[in-house]
Scaffold this motif. Sequence first.
Motif, short mmCIF file in Angstrom:
data_model
loop_
_atom_site.label_atom_id
_atom_site.label_comp_id
_atom_site.label_asym_id
_atom_site.label_seq_id
_atom_site.Cartn_x
_atom_site.Cartn_y
_atom_site.Cartn_z
N VAL A 1 -0.95 -1.23 -31.10
CA VAL A 1 -1.85 -0.54 -30.18
C VAL A 1 -3.22 -0.55 -30.84
CG1 VAL A 1 -2.41 1.65 -29.13
CG2 VAL A 1 -0.03 0.94 -29.27
N LYS A 2 -4.20 -1.16 -30.17
CA LYS A 2 -5.50 -1.32 -30.83
C LYS A 2 -6.49 -0.30 -30.28
CE LYS A 2 -8.19 -4.36 -33.34
NZ LYS A 2 -9.08 -3.39 -33.89
N GLY A 3 -7.02 0.55 -31.16
CA GLY A 3 -8.06 1.48 -30.72
C GLY A 3 -7.56 2.91 -30.68
N SER A 4 -8.49 3.80 -30.33
CA SER A 4 -8.11 5.20 -30.31
C SER A 4 -7.34 5.50 -29.03
CB SER A 4 -9.36 6.07 -30.37
OG SER A 4 -10.22 5.72 -29.32
N GLU B 1 1.50 -0.75 -35.22
CA GLU B 1 0.43 -1.48 -35.91
C GLU B 1 -0.89 -1.17 -35.20
OE1 GLU B 1 -1.72 -3.34 -38.13
OE2 GLU B 1 0.37 -3.75 -38.62
N THR B 2 -1.92 -0.79 -35.96
CA THR B 2 -3.17 -0.44 -35.27
C THR B 2 -4.28 -1.46 -35.53
OG1 THR B 2 -3.67 0.95 -37.15
CG2 THR B 2 -2.79 2.05 -35.20
N LYS B 3 -4.09 -2.33 -36.52
CA LYS B 3 -5.19 -3.24 -36.86
C LYS B 3 -5.07 -4.59 -36.14
CE LYS B 3 -6.85 -0.51 -40.15
NZ LYS B 3 -6.18 0.67 -39.59
N VAL B 4 -3.95 -5.25 -36.36
CA VAL B 4 -3.84 -6.65 -35.90
C VAL B 4 -3.21 -6.71 -34.51
CG1 VAL B 4 -3.02 -8.92 -36.57
CG2 VAL B 4 -3.33 -7.15 -38.32
N ALA C 1 -4.71 -5.01 -25.57
CA ALA C 1 -4.87 -3.69 -26.16
C ALA C 1 -3.53 -3.18 -26.68
CB ALA C 1 -5.41 -2.73 -25.13
N ILE C 2 -2.46 -3.59 -26.01
CA ILE C 2 -1.13 -3.10 -26.40
C ILE C 2 -0.17 -4.28 -26.34
CG2 ILE C 2 0.80 -1.61 -25.72
CD1 ILE C 2 -1.21 0.25 -24.44
N SER C 3 0.64 -4.41 -27.38
CA SER C 3 1.70 -5.42 -27.26
C SER C 3 2.99 -4.89 -27.87
CB SER C 3 1.30 -6.72 -27.95
OG SER C 3 1.39 -6.56 -29.34
N VAL C 4 4.09 -5.12 -27.15
CA VAL C 4 5.40 -4.75 -27.68
C VAL C 4 6.25 -5.99 -27.60
CG1 VAL C 4 7.37 -3.20 -27.42
CG2 VAL C 4 5.13 -2.47 -26.65
#
Length: 1456
Positions: free
Chosen positions: A618-621, A548-551, A557-560
């Motif tokens: 993962v949020k962002g480039s 998921e890249t948006k929410v 920045a990263i969650s699993v």
Amino acid sequence: MEVFCGSRFWDSNLSIHTDNPDLTPCFQNTILAWIPGIYLWSALPFYLLYLKHNKRGYIVLSVLSRFKTLLGALLWCVSWADLFYSFHELLQDRTPPPVYFVTPLVVGITVLLATLLIQYERLRGVQSSGVLIIFWFLSVLCAVGPFRSKIMTTTAQGHVNERFRFTTFYIYFALIIIELILSCFKEKPPFFSPVNTNPNPCPESTSGFLSRLTFWWFTSLAILGYKRPLEDKDLWSLNEEDTSKIIVQQLNREWDKEKAECKHVLISFIKNKDAPAWWGFLIAALMFICAVLQTLILHQHFQYCFVTGMRLRTGITGVIYRKSLVITNSAKRSSTVGEIVNLMSVDAQRFMDLVTFLNMLWSAPLQIFLALYFLWQTLGPSVLAGVAVMVLLIPFNSAIAMKTRAFQVEQMRHKDSRIKLMNEILGGIKVLKLYAWEPSFSEKVLEIRKNELQVLKKSAYLNSLSNFAWVSAPFLVALTTFAVYVSVDEKNILDAEKAFVSLSLFNILKFPLSMLPQVIGNIAQASVSLKRIQQFLSHDELDPKCVETKVIAPGNAISVTNGTFSWGKELKPSLKDINLLVPSGALVAIVGHVGCGKSSLVSALLGEMEKLEGEVAVKGSVAYVPQQAWIQNATLKDNILFGQAFNDQKYQNVLEACALKTDLEVLPGGDQTEIGEKGINLSGGQRQRVSLARAVYSGSDIYLLDDPLSAVDSHVAKHIFDKVIGPEGALKGKTRILVTHGISFLPQVDHIVVLVDGKISEMGSYQDLLKQNKAFAEFLRNYALDEDIEEDESTMLEEEEVLLAEDTLSIHTDLADNEPVTNEVRKQFLRQLSVISSEGGECPNKMSTKRRVCEKKPAEPPLPRKNLSEKLIQAETTETGTVKLSVFWQYVKAVSPVISLVICFLYCCQNAVAIGANVWLSDWTNEPVINGTQHNTTMRIGVYAALGLLQGLIVLICSFTLAMGGINAARTLHAALLENKFHTPQSFYDTTPTGRIINRFSKDIYVIDEVIPPTILMFLGTFFTSLSTMIVIIASTPLFTVVIIPLAVLYFFVQRFYVATSRQLKRLESVSRSPIYSHFSETVSGASVIRAYRRVKSFVDISDMKIDENLKSYYPGIVSNRWLGIRVEFVGNCIVLFAALFAVIGKNSLNAGLVGLSVSYALQVTMSLNWMVRMASELETNIVAVERIKEYSETETEAPWIIEGKSPPEDWPSKGELEFVNYSVRYRKGLDLVLKGLNLHVHGGEKIGIVGRTGAGKSSMTLCLFRILEAVKGEIKIDGVKISEIGLHDLRSRLTIIPQDPVLFSGTLRMNLDPFNKYSDEEIWKALELSHLKRFVSSQPSMLDYECSEGGENLSVGQRQLICLARALLRKTRILVLDEATAAVDLETDDLIQMTIRTQFEDCTVLTIAHRLNTIMDYTRVLVLDNGTIAEFDTPTSLIAAKGIFYSMAKDAGLA
């Protein structure tokens, strides 16, 4: 009609039964005058529709256009003058017939229409109009008759009848001729047309109608190609036509039928001795015109087909490329890079071949039907006997086709596996050399090759059978038909007309009948290819939504959450129950043992793994640095920019931070240095740093760093951590995930994640984990070094800096020559880092030291930077000019000269027999008819049958011999190539991309296997057919010899022009083809990086661009074939024309049978002439493959593997004593020495550590021991034996090395450890146990037969390293060399390896090239190399006491 015309419409006495024919005025005034009009009006609606949809901008009014319009207006005036003259007559009471009103009116309106059309076309941007050219041509053609007849009547009567109409007609005739001539010129290009920015546009789009019809626009290129070999810049850019255009299926008109009909008439004319001669000339002319029209139309149609095929291939290649970027890893495993490249090259090609013949599917049955219809008219029901034979042959042919297809599939399989194996061998060639494993791998390749040739042989048997059927078919059909025809009824007489007309009809039948099975076979092949492509395209794709890249929870920045991941749906999960939250801007380290899933975790975050359950966000480039750096074949700068815009300030900062500045000084072209495939000319550490620099430059939000510090030296690692990754580095404030083995960095990170067997065992900060006192604390306590090292900056530094500055310069001069530098040199030079990396800025006084150094050395002028365009990889050379005869001779030698002679002899026999059969037939037809019957028919039939069958038999033997010879040649050429490639020195592989060598093994070997033999077969066939045609025509009409000379000259010129150009185009095409594939295989291996940086789109664009470049040379290649076809067929048509003409001229002295013979041969000649040139050039183009393979089978080789009589004793080296005597070595001629006069003596059983700055010559020493590098002067002795005097294998098999990069081959684990099957299972298990792999291997279901994938992808780097250790343990020789072997291994494994080496190799001599100094602190002696000479050589303790170079290095590493 008579009322309408005022005279008779048709008078056969006037028109036919006379020596001076004429047409009635009525016919002239109606039919002839109306034909052009009818044509123009019927074409008009379609043409207007076409113009409406195709607007190209308008053309400015030019002089040409004004003239055309003016003449059109004049024509209109002239025709209406006729009309008004008729009205004038009416008024004068002479009532003219209605035709004199209707015809001028029709003609006038038509001409007016044509004039308006000229203007309309100008406004629509048409530069040259086919419609109008045909119209004016028809007008002229139809006016020639009246023109002649008006002159004839006037001369006969002696005065002019209707003076006014007479005058207007001549003005009209003159005007239309001028119009025709003017319409052949083309207008200037239109305004407002889409601007063609190409520097070299293709003239096709702007060329005139006639030029297109005859492909005249291609001539300029043909002439250029004849004058000098073509180059890239001569090629035209591609036409704008979008590939998606639906290609017009142009009808392949059945002009063959016309020709057959004409011939029928011609023979009856010769029999009819009193017919007027002009009939004969007219028939001959008609045959000629039909043939020319057929030629033009056929070639336009072929052009369409080929262009369609080309677009189809482009499409397929593009689709496969796009797919390869998104398939999952498990799918990637099921088809190796080699197989995918095959899909791209071979299978796409098959489709292309198919398109050209698809029309046959409907036109062949049509041709068969028409031919049968005419046959029935000639011979009546007896034809059915012939048809029956044909029908019987079809299943026979299709059975052969089916079988061939099965063989094809099998052969593809062998070929795939052979190429895959070669790919790996070439990838790991250095390891094979070091281990002396070449023979075992050579066996494997030859084994596959043997099976491949076995299959080829089988299909050759089949092919010769089908050839036999092919040649005998028309003959058998003719035989049965004639036999039945003659025996059914005594009154049935076989005369020339019947025999030869039916023969040529049978020949027409032969083409579609033989094509049908071939087309069906082609379709079968294409369907196999289609299945392969479909299967590939239907592989699973990576799910773009699995990450998921948006929410995401705010602040993270990263969650699993509860993540479970595997490498494939069917495999067991490699990560279980992962829960991980990374706050934005944190630096998280991931640690754990080898193979516990550290890299997998990074892959999971990138979305490269199958997510079985859980959520990942993962949020962002993202920027990603893989464990094994992926480097493109481009300049170093492009590798770092990776498609981002260039910003100098930022770029310099990145280079500085990643410690690349010094490397740039050493590389031959600075940052413009071309990097070879897979980064071949960079050391492991440099590759890793370039990969890191790429990430830093990308300026992303999240950095996933998979062990980037493992491949670099410890002080460089410290520099990079401080400058880039750490809390004060370039990336501070970004989210960083770092997989690492280096303990010293852990205190500085925010969080540590400890992985054990795919699960997170604990997380937290360094302090927390120490307090918890669990696995991690234990792990640390074993390894943590004393962190508080006194920072004592002594004057030492100053001297060291000076030394280093000199070092840099000397290296620089080392490289000042522009030889591409090989792998190894680079590997040492480039650790050069150490030079400036130590100015890490820990304390200010260091900087001042640096400044002082510079002041001290003003004398040294800076070295001029060499030209920047330094290419490591030499561009692939294209052979230019004619293929030398020696190459053909080479091939003949490979086939065996005797067989070649036999083949030529058989061909002569076959043609002699064929001519014999036809002469016999013509003789039979001339047998006198007595009482309505012919005698001795049985004898006639018997001899005819015998001759025909003999011909078939010779063909069978012939094609069989040829096939055997071809396979023979293929075997010898491949064996020689393989043999040479295993004996080639390493330096060759460092400067030649594997793609190029693989190309020799796949493409060129394929050509020799499957393309050259059939081409030779066709060439010889057509050559002898053309020859026999000439003989027959000359024998029957001796006058023909006069014409042969000029025709032959014309033919020869066309052929030379064509061959020169087409061969060069073919070469350019094959050279521009390899980049497509090498870019493709590069993409496949770097797919995860490309995806991580979201650069898929631009890579697809690059690939498309490369394909277009390839088509630029491919398209003119197609056109050159059409160009040739039209010109050669014109020569053929001339032969037909003259054969017929001379038959007419000498009709009183010839007999019908002979004429029939000569004309039916002449009709065949066009085909065989065309194919002869085509095949000659095919042969010349393809024989280049022999040349290319030859070139690579004759590269220089290294010393022999085994020298008879010089073998060392069995137990050598028993002591392991090493001695270097005044030893110097360089990488290649023209480079400076890397080791200069080394003198060194190592006693048996000593442990020696070798250290030194980058470029000091550490790795070179090991390469010299194995004689990968040969000495310039001096020698090395092992146990007193000079190593230069024994065979390479004797030497290499008695030494053991654990190389820098662990290389594995696809195959079983057992094969990777022991390719020669020398050791028992117990020994192998023992070695695995000692190398700590036993647990892993025994947990695999297949144990020792565990399949390693290509390059050992399914093992972690650490495990691969351990396998190399196991290999060394199995060999257990007296001398062991360790090259940087411990770089990619975590400390624990490192310790295991060191321990194993200490216990197992206790009594051996061990040489270690060390990067972590703690590994060699307890060695007997340490050798410090500096700039190719020995700087210090003593025990570690005394060296530290001496405070020399070693001391400073130890201090850096915190050991002193």
